[in-house]
Design a protein around this motif. Sequence first.
Motif, PDB file in Angstrom:
ATOM      1  N   GLN A 133      13.867   5.284  49.706  1.00  0.00           N
ATOM      2  CA  GLN A 133      12.739   6.078  50.186  1.00  0.00           C
ATOM      3  C   GLN A 133      11.803   6.455  49.047  1.00  0.00           C
ATOM      4  O   GLN A 133      10.632   6.764  49.278  1.00  0.00           O
ATOM      5  N   TRP A 134      12.333   6.442  47.836  1.00  0.00           N
ATOM      6  CA  TRP A 134      11.554   6.821  46.653  1.00  0.00           C
ATOM      7  C   TRP A 134      10.732   5.660  46.102  1.00  0.00           C
ATOM      8  O   TRP A 134       9.537   5.794  45.818  1.00  0.00           O
ATOM      9  N   ASP A 135      11.353   4.516  45.946  1.00  0.00           N
ATOM     10  CA  ASP A 135      10.721   3.390  45.244  1.00  0.00           C
ATOM     11  C   ASP A 135       9.394   2.931  45.850  1.00  0.00           C
ATOM     12  O   ASP A 135       8.448   2.640  45.105  1.00  0.00           O
ATOM     13  N   PRO A 136       9.263   2.814  47.194  1.00  0.00           N
ATOM     14  CA  PRO A 136       8.003   2.268  47.728  1.00  0.00           C
ATOM     15  C   PRO A 136       6.804   3.199  47.591  1.00  0.00           C
ATOM     16  O   PRO A 136       5.656   2.738  47.721  1.00  0.00           O
ATOM     17  N   LEU A 137       7.036   4.499  47.344  1.00  0.00           N
ATOM     18  CA  LEU A 137       5.929   5.446  47.330  1.00  0.00           C
ATOM     19  C   LEU A 137       5.064   5.254  46.085  1.00  0.00           C
ATOM     20  O   LEU A 137       5.568   5.131  44.969  1.00  0.00           O
ATOM     21  N   ARG A 138       3.776   5.258  46.316  1.00  0.00           N
ATOM     22  CA  ARG A 138       2.816   5.095  45.224  1.00  0.00           C
ATOM     23  C   ARG A 138       2.395   6.458  44.694  1.00  0.00           C
ATOM     24  O   ARG A 138       2.228   7.417  45.464  1.00  0.00           O
ATOM     25  N   THR A 139       2.227   6.554  43.376  1.00  0.00           N
ATOM     26  CA  THR A 139       1.734   7.777  42.761  1.00  0.00           C
ATOM     27  C   THR A 139       0.269   7.602  42.393  1.00  0.00           C
ATOM     28  O   THR A 139      -0.081   6.735  41.591  1.00  0.00           O
ATOM     29  N   TYR A 140      -0.593   8.421  42.993  1.00  0.00           N
ATOM     30  CA  TYR A 140      -2.023   8.328  42.712  1.00  0.00           C
ATOM     31  C   TYR A 140      -2.423   9.180  41.505  1.00  0.00           C
ATOM     32  O   TYR A 140      -3.491   8.979  40.924  1.00  0.00           O
ATOM     33  N   ASP A 141      -1.569  10.157  41.166  1.00  0.00           N
ATOM     34  CA  ASP A 141      -1.709  10.915  39.919  1.00  0.00           C
ATOM     35  C   ASP A 141      -3.037  11.652  39.804  1.00  0.00           C
ATOM     36  O   ASP A 141      -3.524  11.898  38.700  1.00  0.00           O
ATOM     37  N   GLY A 142      -3.651  12.003  40.924  1.00  0.00           N
ATOM     38  CA  GLY A 142      -4.881  12.777  40.878  1.00  0.00           C
ATOM     39  C   GLY A 142      -6.095  12.018  40.379  1.00  0.00           C
ATOM     40  O   GLY A 142      -7.132  12.620  40.076  1.00  0.00           O
TER      41      GLY A 142
END
Length: 221
Positions: A133-142
Amino acid sequence: MWKMNPVANANRWNRLLQTAKPSQGLPLLIRSFSTEAEAPQVSSSDPFLQPPSTGLVYGRLSGITKHTLRTDILNLLEGCNLTLQDVKVDYNRSYFPVGMMVQFPSRYAFDHAIKVINKKGRLYKLDRADRSQWDPLRTYDGKTVLLQGLPRNALPEDVERFLAGCEFNSSNIQLTTRQAFPDPIRMALVHFPSQSQAMNAFITKNRGFCLNNQILVRVLH
C-alpha cells in the motif's frame, strides 16, 4: 599408586558412589544434570514469545482533511523518529486526500504512535498496513500544483497563460479529465522547481479565470 592401578581405581569409584550421602556434591550434580535435561523446552516459533520486530512497519492514518499537511503528522507523532520521507498522502482519482501512509522505523515506534493518537489525536485513526500500500503512492513534496475546473477544451497553452508570471515546468503539464456529476472535471498537474514557487502560484492564481472558468488551485503533498 593411584594412577598406576586402573582396576583399583574403578573399585574405589564404585565404593564412593555407593556410600555417598545426598549432601555430597557428586550425586547432587548428577541430579542437577538430570533435572535440566528433563526441563520442557519452549518453542522459539511461538509468535507470542518473540521479541517485537525492529524492521519497518507501515500504518494507514485516516481522519485527515484536505488541509492536513505532512508536517502536521510529524508534529502529532513526535517521538516516533519520523521524517517527511516517512509520510505519504493517499489521494483518490480526483486528488482529494483520503488518508496518509506512514512508514515507521520499528514496531516500537508504531505502538508509540498508537498511544500518542489515543492521548491527543482522537480525530485520527491508525491501522496496520502493508508495504504494497506504501510503494505505489507518489510523493508530490509540495512542488506540484493541481488546477481544477478547467474548460473541457483547454489546451496546455491556456494553462501557461493562466500561470503567467509563475516559474514552472511548461514541458510537463498533465491534463486529465475525471467523471463527476453533473459534468466531468477537467484538471491539470503542473510541476514547479520548489515548494515556495508552487505556493506562490497558489497565492496569486487561486480563484483566477481560465477561458472564463474559475480555477481552484491546490498544492499537492
